[in-house]
Design an enzyme around this catalytic site. Structure first.
Site, short mmCIF file in Angstrom:
data_model
loop_
_atom_site.label_atom_id
_atom_site.label_comp_id
_atom_site.label_asym_id
_atom_site.label_seq_id
_atom_site.Cartn_x
_atom_site.Cartn_y
_atom_site.Cartn_z
N GLN A 166 1.62 6.83 -2.20
CA GLN A 166 0.94 5.87 -1.31
C GLN A 166 -0.26 6.14 -1.17
O GLN A 166 -1.08 5.22 -0.50
CB GLN A 166 1.82 6.07 0.23
CG GLN A 166 3.18 5.88 0.33
CD GLN A 166 3.90 6.03 1.67
OE1 GLN A 166 4.83 6.38 1.83
NE2 GLN A 166 3.18 5.76 2.81
N ARG A 182 7.33 5.89 9.09
CA ARG A 182 6.83 4.63 9.51
C ARG A 182 6.20 4.90 11.00
O ARG A 182 6.38 4.08 11.99
CB ARG A 182 7.99 3.77 9.73
CG ARG A 182 7.56 2.29 9.75
CD ARG A 182 8.61 1.24 9.52
NE ARG A 182 7.91 -0.14 9.50
CZ ARG A 182 8.67 -1.39 9.48
NH1 ARG A 182 9.78 -1.07 8.87
NH2 ARG A 182 8.08 -2.37 9.28
N CYS A 183 5.44 5.77 11.08
CA CYS A 183 4.58 5.98 12.34
C CYS A 183 3.31 6.78 11.89
O CYS A 183 3.08 7.44 10.99
CB CYS A 183 5.26 6.71 13.17
SG CYS A 183 5.63 8.50 13.04
N GLU A 237 4.19 0.01 12.19
CA GLU A 237 5.17 0.80 12.75
C GLU A 237 5.53 0.61 14.16
O GLU A 237 6.25 1.23 14.87
CB GLU A 237 4.61 2.20 12.48
CG GLU A 237 3.19 2.50 13.48
CD GLU A 237 2.29 3.48 12.85
OE1 GLU A 237 1.95 3.62 11.72
OE2 GLU A 237 1.74 4.25 13.58
#
Lengths: 795, 291
Positions: A223, A370-371, A740
């Site tokens: 990523q 996802r945060c 998120e």
């Protein structure tokens, strides 16, 4: 007469244009790491430890070398001769690449084999004989901190216990005073179980070291390709300009593909040693048992309350389980990430947080699943505490929240732990949510149902969270500031290519970045190619995670487009033979202020940049922008769920879910809605079914998709989505992060709903996941059900 | 996920398939739907030397009802076909209830009922259903065919009585006498998860009187559990609240669950009791429930 373009028609801001990347994904024409085949490529497989804690007496690889087709067998000892047995982590600890002295968790990398095909490599892994001396195993923080607990990190010189850190933030004295003045103190103990981001595509890499050019090319699932390039340069001591990291199409990331994993490092060394491209593709079990997990943290929380519902102070103590190595992939300067973003949407005068991290014999690498790091936990803890406090006060849970919200006219607002929020309409979001769910009607329905022995419940979760890591005061990775970048090149026919330092992994950058360009320049979105992920071509950036792309890289896209427009304006003045001051801009066109009919399009300006520039002007129409955000963005979310619990089985069904998101200006509403629905589904999964647990021997329960459950379309509830728009005051187009929000805010809505349904039992808490047997236990035994689901055995 | 080396054959006649199994001398496995075997191969929990793929064998992809009401399911009949079956929907409520609950839609497209019986997973839904219905398996070997009652077919977890050179070619549900009733319920954490607990109930009725009953349990023991005593308690009388509660209790007692991360043994036993009660209560004619 102006002739401005219709922004929606050209796919600009607010257009729900279809995702351009889907064309190739749906047709099976994506290009993932495993799709890449290089001439002469070899295949690598990893041998993992079956034990959670054991000393390695010896490793015998002789049988593996004898198998035809085996090209290389690597062990920790061999890595150590090149100083590569250990590597630094993003949290300033060290992590084993291949175990040398001990294995410290089940699934740890012990050896690897490189062979002509992956079947041979797997056979050879099975032929390696490792002699282990088992050691006592630690699987939770309580055991880690116990007197006489075995020392997991005996490799570290000054480490005498299993504590990773003790950290605190806030004002202890002021908080103590607030608690002394409280009419009521509401306490809650919670556990956020270990989960896993679990992208469908596992991790993998193809390292290709070319002896002739001395250049190392690595295709990999990352990523953050530029961060990896920097890390490889530092760890492998290779010159940075001779390293090219390419992150091709990614099959999801969710934070799992931020860290540097041992497999990447081994494939690089293997390519250097064999002088052949080496492909490593992780299998699902490898991904689940060894790569970055999420959460695994305990809370003791207290709220000091006044009888009228005003919160006077908050105390939080967290105990986190980091596994064998502190390799949390987080860029904040705070040991426990952004845990102290808790209670940011509430006006709380005093707050104090203490945090302790521990080592255990579990997989390392806590990631921000996802945060933004630990925000999911912070908001879950916050909203569970809010519900418990409302119950303790005997107050309506919506009203209790409303009374404590920061008011619309109270911005900028200093949060209890010191962040600065800048805008929001919290009460309005809650009102929209309550109206959508039919709050008053549901309460009546619930009361009626109770008379018939039915258990209905409603759960609310409201939160603002800090997105867009980040401003350089509070964030860095290995010292690098967390800005991002965009480079825009407009071709002579008015088509363009845009490159950024972010890296899409499903978010739809190829679609939405083009929309920002369309908004700023009037070039139709379909005329803009977006490219990311190749460090040889993309400008330096920090990658995509923590919902930072739109806040940071998206801002850079707007800024670079504005730079390009500034030059185009000069070209327009030249073409229209007026001075620049006499030029006006409307979408896609410059015109003469006094004579609006006289104008040139952005495309005509582009042509002029290559064919008819004024004397002294540099040809071409391109630029690059680096953007360091002045603050985080603060989206707000209000999530409300209603459920019915079956009192006979503990099974609960979701009746309705309403989500109200204020993420500022929406670039592509369809993509935003997709993000919210996906986030709610992950929230539902964590609340209802997901966990990774360990037995007393450290065996991982959750090593495959039969044990670690991903919800399917079958059980996923439907969602009703609403919006409130408060533009970010500092973002160039008023956008905020959103990827998120629903994952972060959603879990508490589901848990609060179930807890509301069984409120009459007096049970304060069931820890996630709320599996039917746990709900049934709470219902019938009338006690809290705490901690990770046990790995029970009758033996 | 790379299996060990194996030889693969896809014969076109059943005789060839049996000959290949004989060659394999116990080191061969039959591949039908592959929904259990292929994962086992990939995890290297199973490493047969030879795979005999029977998907090319003619005449095994059927299910049908004989004129007397006997239901026959061929070895290549997929779960999805049973899920859509009008024969089951109109004649066999226990099977019709179970068919849409088998694993998930993707597995149902490939997996087979007969393969599920052969796999003998204690979590297998069909084994409970066929047990409750008193069905049998038809095995074919070099010396012809033989019928094996399903209760004797499964000998333990992942074990069946087939000889190494036999192929299970058909499952048979005997013709009922009187009217049929029943159902299947299972608790799972998510579609496709193994059952926390499952219960199959199959009844034959003459008027309001139960003339035959079968109850079998999924996932609550070392293999499929035939709760014969619970079933027997229902035979000879009508379904009443008392008889239902009694049978449900006996079924719960017959369960031998283990505590695990799907739930405690007590909870699983409670689910068995609750589900048996729910199925029987649904079956019970509404007039009697009112009475």
């Amino acid at each position: 007469m102006t002739q401005a373009l219709d922004e929606i028609k050209i796919g600009g801001l607010g257009s729900s244009r279809k995702r351009v990347e889907d064309n190739r994904f749906i047709r099976g024409r994506g290009n993932y790491v495993d799709d890449i085949v290089l001439p002469g490529m070899l295949h690598m497989e990893i041998l993992r430890s079956p034990l959670a804690h054991a000393r390695i007496r010896s490793i015998d690889t002789s049988k593996a070398w004898e198998i035809p087709g085996v090209r290389l067998v690597l062990t920790g000892e061999m890595m150590a001769t090149r100083n590569l047995a250990w590597m630094p982590t993003l949290s300033y600890d060290t992590q084993a690449v291949l175990a040398t002295d001990k294995v410290r968790f089940q699934g740890q990398e012990v050896a690897c084999v490189v062979a002509d095909d992956p079947y041979i490599a797997k056979d050879a892994c099975e032929a390696i004989v490792v002699d282990y001396e088992p050691l006592p195993v630690i699987v939770n923080p309580t055991q880690a901190m116990a007197e006489g607990a075995p020392l997991i990190r005996d490799d570290k010189e000054n480490q005498h216990d299993n504590v990773v850190f003790d950290w605190q933030v806030g004002d202890k004295d002021a908080t103590d005073r607030a608690f002394e003045q409280a009419d009521l103190v509401s306490k809650l103990d919670l556990h956020y179980p270990r989960s896993h981001p679990s992208p469908i595509e596992c991790c993998g890499s193809i390292a290709d070291f070319n002896r002739a050019t001395q250049k190392l090319t690595v295709y990999m699932t990352t990523q953050a390709p530029h961060i990896i390039r920097a890390a490889v340069a530092l760890v492998a001591e290779l010159p940075e300009h001779m390293i090219r990291i390419v992150s091709p199409d990614l099959g999801g990331g969710f934070g799992n593909k931020v860290p540097v994993y041992p497999g990447y490092v081994m494939s690089i060394l293997a390519s250097i040693l064999t002088e052949r491209p080496v492909k490593w593709i992780e299998d699902k079990t490898g991904n689940l048992i060894s790569t970055g997990f999420g959460r695994d943290i305990y809370l003791h929380g207290e709220l000091a309350l006044r009888r009228d519902g005003k919160i006077l102070g908050v105390r939080m103590h967290t105990t986190s389980d980091h596994g064998a190595f502190f390799s949390d992939a987080q860029p904040s300067k705070f040991k426990i990430g952004l845990m102290h973003s808790a209670f940011s949407c509430y006006d709380v005068p005093a707050a104090h947080l203490t945090a302790r991290g521990t080592y255990t014999n579990k997989a390392p690498g806590g990631v921000a699943y996802r945060c933004s790091f630990r925000v999911t936990e912070a908001m879950f803890f916050q909203e569970r505490m809010m519900q418990a406090a409302a119950n303790d006060l005997g107050m309506d849970q919506a009203e209790f929240r409303r009374r404590n919200f920061v008011r619309d006219d109270d911005f900028p607002h200093r949060t209890p732990f010191g962040f600065l929020t800048d805008s929001g309409q919290y009460g309005k979001c809650l009102d929209v949510g309550l109206a959508a769910i039919g709050y008053a009607d549901f309460l009546k329905q619930k009361e009626e149902a109770t008379k018939h022995g039915r258990l209905l419940g409603i759960g609310i979760s409201t939160m603002t969270e800090p997105l867009g890591a980040g401003n350089s005061r509070e964030y860095d990775i290995l010292g690098i500031k967390m800005f991002d970048s965009a480079e825009l090149r407009v071709h002579m026919t008015g088509k363009a290519i845009l490159r950024t330092g972010a890296k899409t992994q499903g978010q739809g950058h190829e679609t939405t970045w083009a929309q920002i360009v369309a908004h700023e320049l009037g070039i139709p979105a379909e005329d803009v190619t977006v490219e990311e992920g190749d460090t040889d071509t993309a400008p330096f950036g920090m990658g995509t995670y923590a919902s930072r792309s739109t806040p940071v890289a998206g801002a850079a896209v707007a800024m670079v487009a504005r730079k390009v427009r500034a030059k185009a304006r000069k070209l327009a003045a030249h073409l229209l033979e007026v001075s620049e001051e006499d030029i006006e801009w409307e979408l896609g066109r410059f015109y003469v202020r006094s004579s609006p009919d006289r104008g040139v399009t952005i495309q005509e300006c582009a042509m002029a940049a290559y064919s008819n520039m004024p004397d002294g002007m540099e040809p071409g129409l391109e630029n690059v922008a680096y953007y360091d955000p002045p603050n985080l963005t603060w989206p707000f979310g209000c999530y409300i769920a209603t459920v019915e619990v079956d009192p006979q089985t503990g099974v609960w069904d979701v009746l309705n879910v309403v989500a109200v998101d204020d993420c500022g200006v929406r670039i592509n509403p369809m993509i935003v809605e997709g993000q919210i629905m996906g986030g709610l589904t992950e929230a539902y999964a964590m609340a209802s079914m997901q966990f990774i647990t360990f037995d007393t021997q450290g065996n991982c329960i959750g090593s495959n998709y039969m044990d670690y459950l991903l919800p399917t379309a079958w059980e996923t509830p439907g969602y009703e989505l609403h919006e409130v728009v408060t533009p970010s005051p500092h973002h160039p187009i008023g956008a905020k992060g959103v990827g998120e929000c629903a994952t972060v805010g959603g879990p508490a809505a589901f848990v609060n709903a179930v807890m509301d349904a069984i409120k009459d039992t007096g049970v304060r808490n069931i820890d996630m996941p709320l599996l039917p047997d746990r709900v049934y236990e709470a219902l019938t035994q009338r006690h809290d059900v705490s901690g990770a689901p046990p790995v029970r055995t009758d033996d | 996920m790379y299996p060990s080396r194996f030889r693969y054959e896809a014969p076109r006649s059943i005789d060839d398939a049996i000959a290949l199994l004989r060659q394999g001398a116990g080191e061969a496995k039959v591949l039908a739907g592959g929904q259990s075997l292929v994962p086992l191969l990939k995890l290297r929990f199973a490493a047969p030397e030879l795979l005999v793929d029977i998907n090319n064998l003619p005449g095994l992809d059927y299910h049908r009802a004989d004129p007397d009401g006997t239901i026959r399911i061929g070895a290549l009949c997929r779960h999805a076909e049973l899920e859509r079956s009008t024969i089951l929907a109109t004649r066999q409520p226990t099977m019709a209830a179970a068919a849409p609950l088998i694993a998930d839609p993707v597995v149902r497209n490939r997996g087979t009922l007969v393969g599920s019986l052969c796999h003998a997973d204690p979590q297998g839904d069909w084994a409970s259903v066929v047990t409750a219905l008193g069905g049998h398996v038809v095995a074919q070997g070099a010396n012809g065919r033989r019928n094996i009652p399903v209760a004797q077919f499964v000998t333990g977890p992942f074990q069946n009585v087939l000889a190494y050179d036999e192929i299970a070619v058909e499952a048979v549900i005997p013709a009922p006498k009187g009217t049929v009733a029943g159902g299947y319920l299972k608790l799972e954490r998510r579609v496709g998860d193994f059952a926390t607990a499952g219960t199959a109930v199959a009844l034959e009725m003459s008027g309001a009187v139960v003339t035959r009953a079968g109850i079998a349990l999924t996932g609550v023991g070392g293999s499929t559990i035939d709760a014969a005593e619970a079933a027997q308690a229902l035979v000879g009388g009508p379904l009443t609240a008392d008889s239902i509660a009694h049978a449900a209790d006996l079924a719960a007692q017959a369960a031998q669950p283990r505590s695990d991360h799907r739930g405690s043994a007590d909870y699983k036993r409670h689910i068995v009791r609750t589900f048996v009660e729910r199925i029987l209560t649904r079956v019970q004619p509404s007039t009697e429930r009112a009475a």
